[in-house]
Design a protein around this motif. Structure first.
Motif, PDB file in Angstrom:
ATOM      1  N   ALA A  42     -33.898  -6.518 -12.655  1.00  0.00           N
ATOM      2  CA  ALA A  42     -35.752  -5.980 -12.599  1.00  0.00           C
ATOM      3  C   ALA A  42     -35.556  -4.602 -11.867  1.00  0.00           C
ATOM      4  CB  ALA A  42     -36.022  -6.594 -11.474  1.00  0.00           C
ATOM      5  N   ALA A  43     -34.234  -4.608 -10.895  1.00  0.00           N
ATOM      6  CA  ALA A  43     -33.874  -3.337  -9.923  1.00  0.00           C
ATOM      7  C   ALA A  43     -33.469  -2.166 -10.964  1.00  0.00           C
ATOM      8  CB  ALA A  43     -33.007  -3.300  -9.348  1.00  0.00           C
ATOM      9  N   LYS A  44     -32.759  -2.362 -12.477  1.00  0.00           N
ATOM     10  CA  LYS A  44     -32.718  -0.748 -13.072  1.00  0.00           C
ATOM     11  C   LYS A  44     -33.600  -0.471 -13.814  1.00  0.00           C
ATOM     12  CE  LYS A  44     -27.760  -3.158 -14.056  1.00  0.00           C
ATOM     13  NZ  LYS A  44     -26.789  -4.172 -14.668  1.00  0.00           N
ATOM     14  N   THR A  45     -34.344  -1.533 -14.143  1.00  0.00           N
ATOM     15  CA  THR A  45     -36.308  -0.943 -14.745  1.00  0.00           C
ATOM     16  C   THR A  45     -36.639   0.307 -14.011  1.00  0.00           C
ATOM     17  OG1 THR A  45     -36.115  -3.313 -15.409  1.00  0.00           O
ATOM     18  CG2 THR A  45     -38.059  -1.574 -16.270  1.00  0.00           C
ATOM     19  N   GLY A  46     -36.527   0.907 -14.402  1.00  0.00           N
ATOM     20  CA  GLY A  46     -36.345   2.256 -14.805  1.00  0.00           C
ATOM     21  C   GLY A  46     -36.269   3.149 -13.619  1.00  0.00           C
ATOM     22  N   GLY A  47     -34.970   3.014 -13.612  1.00  0.00           N
ATOM     23  CA  GLY A  47     -33.724   3.454 -11.675  1.00  0.00           C
ATOM     24  C   GLY A  47     -33.575   5.067 -13.137  1.00  0.00           C
ATOM     25  N   GLY A  48     -32.421   5.255 -12.082  1.00  0.00           N
ATOM     26  CA  GLY A  48     -31.932   6.037 -12.053  1.00  0.00           C
ATOM     27  C   GLY A  48     -30.436   6.062 -12.769  1.00  0.00           C
ATOM     28  N   PRO A  49     -29.427   7.130 -13.543  1.00  0.00           N
ATOM     29  CA  PRO A  49     -28.854   6.814 -13.658  1.00  0.00           C
ATOM     30  C   PRO A  49     -27.721   6.380 -12.023  1.00  0.00           C
ATOM     31  CG  PRO A  49     -28.888   9.127 -14.441  1.00  0.00           C
ATOM     32  CD  PRO A  49     -30.538   8.464 -13.835  1.00  0.00           C
ATOM     33  N   GLU A  50     -27.742   7.244 -11.595  1.00  0.00           N
ATOM     34  CA  GLU A  50     -27.289   6.866  -9.935  1.00  0.00           C
ATOM     35  C   GLU A  50     -27.229   5.397  -9.269  1.00  0.00           C
ATOM     36  OE1 GLU A  50     -29.106   9.675 -10.880  1.00  0.00           O
ATOM     37  OE2 GLU A  50     -28.322  10.682 -10.593  1.00  0.00           O
ATOM     38  N   LEU A  51     -28.534   4.764  -9.632  1.00  0.00           N
ATOM     39  CA  LEU A  51     -29.009   3.313  -9.081  1.00  0.00           C
ATOM     40  C   LEU A  51     -28.558   2.378 -10.578  1.00  0.00           C
ATOM     41  CD1 LEU A  51     -31.188   1.420  -7.568  1.00  0.00           C
ATOM     42  CD2 LEU A  51     -32.798   1.892  -8.728  1.00  0.00           C
ATOM     43  N   VAL A  52     -27.667   3.031 -11.986  1.00  0.00           N
ATOM     44  CA  VAL A  52     -27.649   1.613 -12.664  1.00  0.00           C
ATOM     45  C   VAL A  52     -25.786   1.663 -11.973  1.00  0.00           C
ATOM     46  CG1 VAL A  52     -26.784   1.433 -14.714  1.00  0.00           C
ATOM     47  CG2 VAL A  52     -29.289   1.936 -13.865  1.00  0.00           C
ATOM     48  N   LEU A  53     -25.473   2.759 -11.587  1.00  0.00           N
ATOM     49  CA  LEU A  53     -24.159   3.085 -11.520  1.00  0.00           C
ATOM     50  C   LEU A  53     -23.213   2.372 -10.180  1.00  0.00           C
ATOM     51  CD1 LEU A  53     -22.904   6.787 -12.915  1.00  0.00           C
ATOM     52  CD2 LEU A  53     -22.339   4.517 -13.650  1.00  0.00           C
ATOM     53  N   SER A  54     -24.402   2.365  -9.310  1.00  0.00           N
ATOM     54  CA  SER A  54     -24.626   1.651  -7.838  1.00  0.00           C
ATOM     55  C   SER A  54     -24.403   0.021  -8.104  1.00  0.00           C
ATOM     56  CB  SER A  54     -25.336   2.221  -6.692  1.00  0.00           C
ATOM     57  OG  SER A  54     -25.522   3.494  -7.025  1.00  0.00           O
ATOM     58  N   LEU A  55     -25.485   0.079  -8.968  1.00  0.00           N
ATOM     59  CA  LEU A  55     -25.559  -1.976  -9.386  1.00  0.00           C
ATOM     60  C   LEU A  55     -24.834  -2.318  -9.848  1.00  0.00           C
ATOM     61  CD1 LEU A  55     -29.738  -1.828  -9.749  1.00  0.00           C
ATOM     62  CD2 LEU A  55     -28.637  -2.259  -7.933  1.00  0.00           C
ATOM     63  N   TYR A  56     -24.255  -1.786 -10.740  1.00  0.00           N
ATOM     64  CA  TYR A  56     -22.410  -1.779 -11.467  1.00  0.00           C
ATOM     65  C   TYR A  56     -21.148  -2.314 -10.713  1.00  0.00           C
ATOM     66  CZ  TYR A  56     -24.487  -2.172 -16.261  1.00  0.00           C
ATOM     67  OH  TYR A  56     -25.468  -2.060 -17.075  1.00  0.00           O
ATOM     68  N   ALA A  57     -20.882  -1.535  -9.572  1.00  0.00           N
ATOM     69  CA  ALA A  57     -20.700  -0.949  -8.543  1.00  0.00           C
ATOM     70  C   ALA A  57     -20.770  -1.879  -8.187  1.00  0.00           C
ATOM     71  CB  ALA A  57     -19.828   0.114  -7.680  1.00  0.00           C
ATOM     72  N   VAL A  58     -21.799  -2.401  -7.488  1.00  0.00           N
ATOM     73  CA  VAL A  58     -21.844  -3.780  -6.156  1.00  0.00           C
ATOM     74  C   VAL A  58     -21.364  -5.658  -7.261  1.00  0.00           C
ATOM     75  CG1 VAL A  58     -23.732  -4.823  -5.418  1.00  0.00           C
ATOM     76  CG2 VAL A  58     -23.237  -2.948  -4.394  1.00  0.00           C
ATOM     77  N   GLN A  59     -21.685  -5.129  -9.094  1.00  0.00           N
ATOM     78  CA  GLN A  59     -21.930  -5.779  -9.405  1.00  0.00           C
ATOM     79  C   GLN A  59     -20.196  -6.751  -9.300  1.00  0.00           C
ATOM     80  OE1 GLN A  59     -24.087  -4.938 -12.389  1.00  0.00           O
ATOM     81  NE2 GLN A  59     -24.501  -7.768 -12.838  1.00  0.00           N
ATOM     82  N   LEU A  60     -19.358  -5.443  -9.572  1.00  0.00           N
ATOM     83  CA  LEU A  60     -17.369  -5.069  -9.651  1.00  0.00           C
ATOM     84  C   LEU A  60     -17.023  -5.879  -7.975  1.00  0.00           C
ATOM     85  CD1 LEU A  60     -15.405  -4.447 -11.034  1.00  0.00           C
ATOM     86  CD2 LEU A  60     -15.176  -2.770  -9.828  1.00  0.00           C
ATOM     87  N   ALA A  61     -17.421  -5.939  -7.069  1.00  0.00           N
ATOM     88  CA  ALA A  61     -17.653  -5.797  -6.166  1.00  0.00           C
ATOM     89  C   ALA A  61     -18.046  -7.770  -5.557  1.00  0.00           C
ATOM     90  CB  ALA A  61     -18.199  -5.085  -4.823  1.00  0.00           C
ATOM     91  N   PHE A  62     -18.623  -7.761  -5.997  1.00  0.00           N
ATOM     92  CA  PHE A  62     -18.968  -9.401  -6.562  1.00  0.00           C
ATOM     93  C   PHE A  62     -18.449 -10.264  -7.446  1.00  0.00           C
ATOM     94  CE2 PHE A  62     -23.824  -8.822  -5.161  1.00  0.00           C
ATOM     95  CZ  PHE A  62     -23.631  -8.731  -3.986  1.00  0.00           C
ATOM     96  N   GLY A  63     -18.033  -9.845  -7.902  1.00  0.00           N
ATOM     97  CA  GLY A  63     -17.352 -10.188  -9.169  1.00  0.00           C
ATOM     98  C   GLY A  63     -15.895 -11.034  -8.283  1.00  0.00           C
ATOM     99  N   ILE A  64     -15.092  -9.841  -7.961  1.00  0.00           N
ATOM    100  CA  ILE A  64     -13.799  -9.438  -6.704  1.00  0.00           C
ATOM    101  C   ILE A  64     -13.998 -10.957  -5.768  1.00  0.00           C
ATOM    102  CG2 ILE A  64     -11.945  -8.445  -5.472  1.00  0.00           C
ATOM    103  CD1 ILE A  64     -12.996  -6.078  -6.629  1.00  0.00           C
TER     104      ILE A  64
END
Length: 277
Positions: A42-64
């Motif tokens: 839901a946060a990615k909907t309408g979000g800019g590239p910076e936000l999307v990349l930040s969320l992917y980085a957080v997901q990677l940290a959560f995966g670790i």
């Protein structure tokens, strides 16, 4: 030969006897990340590239973090240490487990690569397909991709069964890439039984999470005033409930694979002296 019923019994006994020690690890490594990630789409909907990349980085940290949790529970299920000591073991074995995970991801990427290559060679726009546009695939290319997908799915399921206890080997025997070979060796003759367990587990977990999402999502949407764009209270509450269900199944995986490893190692005649230092 190891019996799946016995392994399940030992897994259930371990979880019931160590629930107090497992709960903090499960909350930190599984529940909190899953609860937060549930709102990412839901946060990615309408979000800019910076936000999307930040969320992917957080997901990677959560995966670790989740990988550390799995290694920690594996150490506990392998009777290697108490909760505190298991956390240290999980930390120490994190880098080898990450290296193995990256290798497996690279192999999976190479196996999937023929699909986008086939689309590219046949003149399809991959960027448009990635955006969700209707590709209008011809029957020949669609049939070929579907057939390859079925074969690949079966291959990945078979490989996944043979490598199921890799993390347990990494933790117990202090291996890295050789843990893949050891898992392959120990699971010989058990492939179809393990595949049956994987399919049953996947079906039950998927149905449980789908039911939690639909039932509680509908209830929360009614209570909070219906659907809306972006992050909503109903969406957050639903994510928390689904995360609780997901956490239960996530905890089960390292506990079961650790007990399965112990059973298979015993069948293979491995003793303490056979473990690598």
């Amino acid at each position: 030969m190891a019996k799946m019923g016995t392994v399940w019994d030992r897994t259930a006994e371990f979880l019931s006897d160590n629930l107090g020690a497992i709960l903090p690890v499960a909350l930190l490594a599984f529940f909190v990340p899953a609860s937060i990630e549930g709102s990412f789409q839901a946060a990615k909907t309408g979000g800019g590239p910076e936000l999307v990349l930040s969320l992917y980085a957080v997901q990677l940290a959560f995966g670790i973090l989740s990988l550390w949790g799995s290694l920690t529970i594996s150490a506990m299920a392998l009777d290697m240490a108490s909760a505190r000591g298991a956390g240290v073991i999980g930390r120490d074995r994190l880098l080898p487990a990450l290296a193995v995970s990256v290798l497996l991801f690279a192999v999976m990427f190479l196996l999937v690569l023929p699909v986008p290559l086939a689309l590219q060679l046949n003149g399809y726009d991959l960027m448009e397909i990635a955006r969700g546009a209707n590709a209008g695939l011809g029957p020949q290319i669609a049939g070929g991709i579907a057939l390859y997908g079925l074969v690949l799915l079966g291959l990945l399921l078979w490989i996944g069964a043979r490598l199921l206890i890799t993390n347990a080997v990494i933790v117990r025997e202090k291996r890295m890439f050789s843990a893949l070979r050891q898992s392959w060796k120990l699971t010989r003759g058990m492939t179809w039984r393990i595949i049956g367990v994987i399919l049953l587990f996947a079906l039950v977990s998927w149905v449980s999470m789908l039911a939690a999402n639909m039932v509680f999502g509908s209830i929360f949407a009614l209570v909070t005033g219906g659907p809306a764009e972006g992050i909503t209270l109903a969406g957050v509450l639903t994510s928390i409930v689904v995360a609780a269900v997901q956490t239960g199944f996530t905890v089960l995986v390292p506990a079961f694979t650790a007990k399965l490893y112990l059973a298979l190692a015993a069948d293979a005649g491995l003793r303490e002296g056979a473990f690598r230092a």
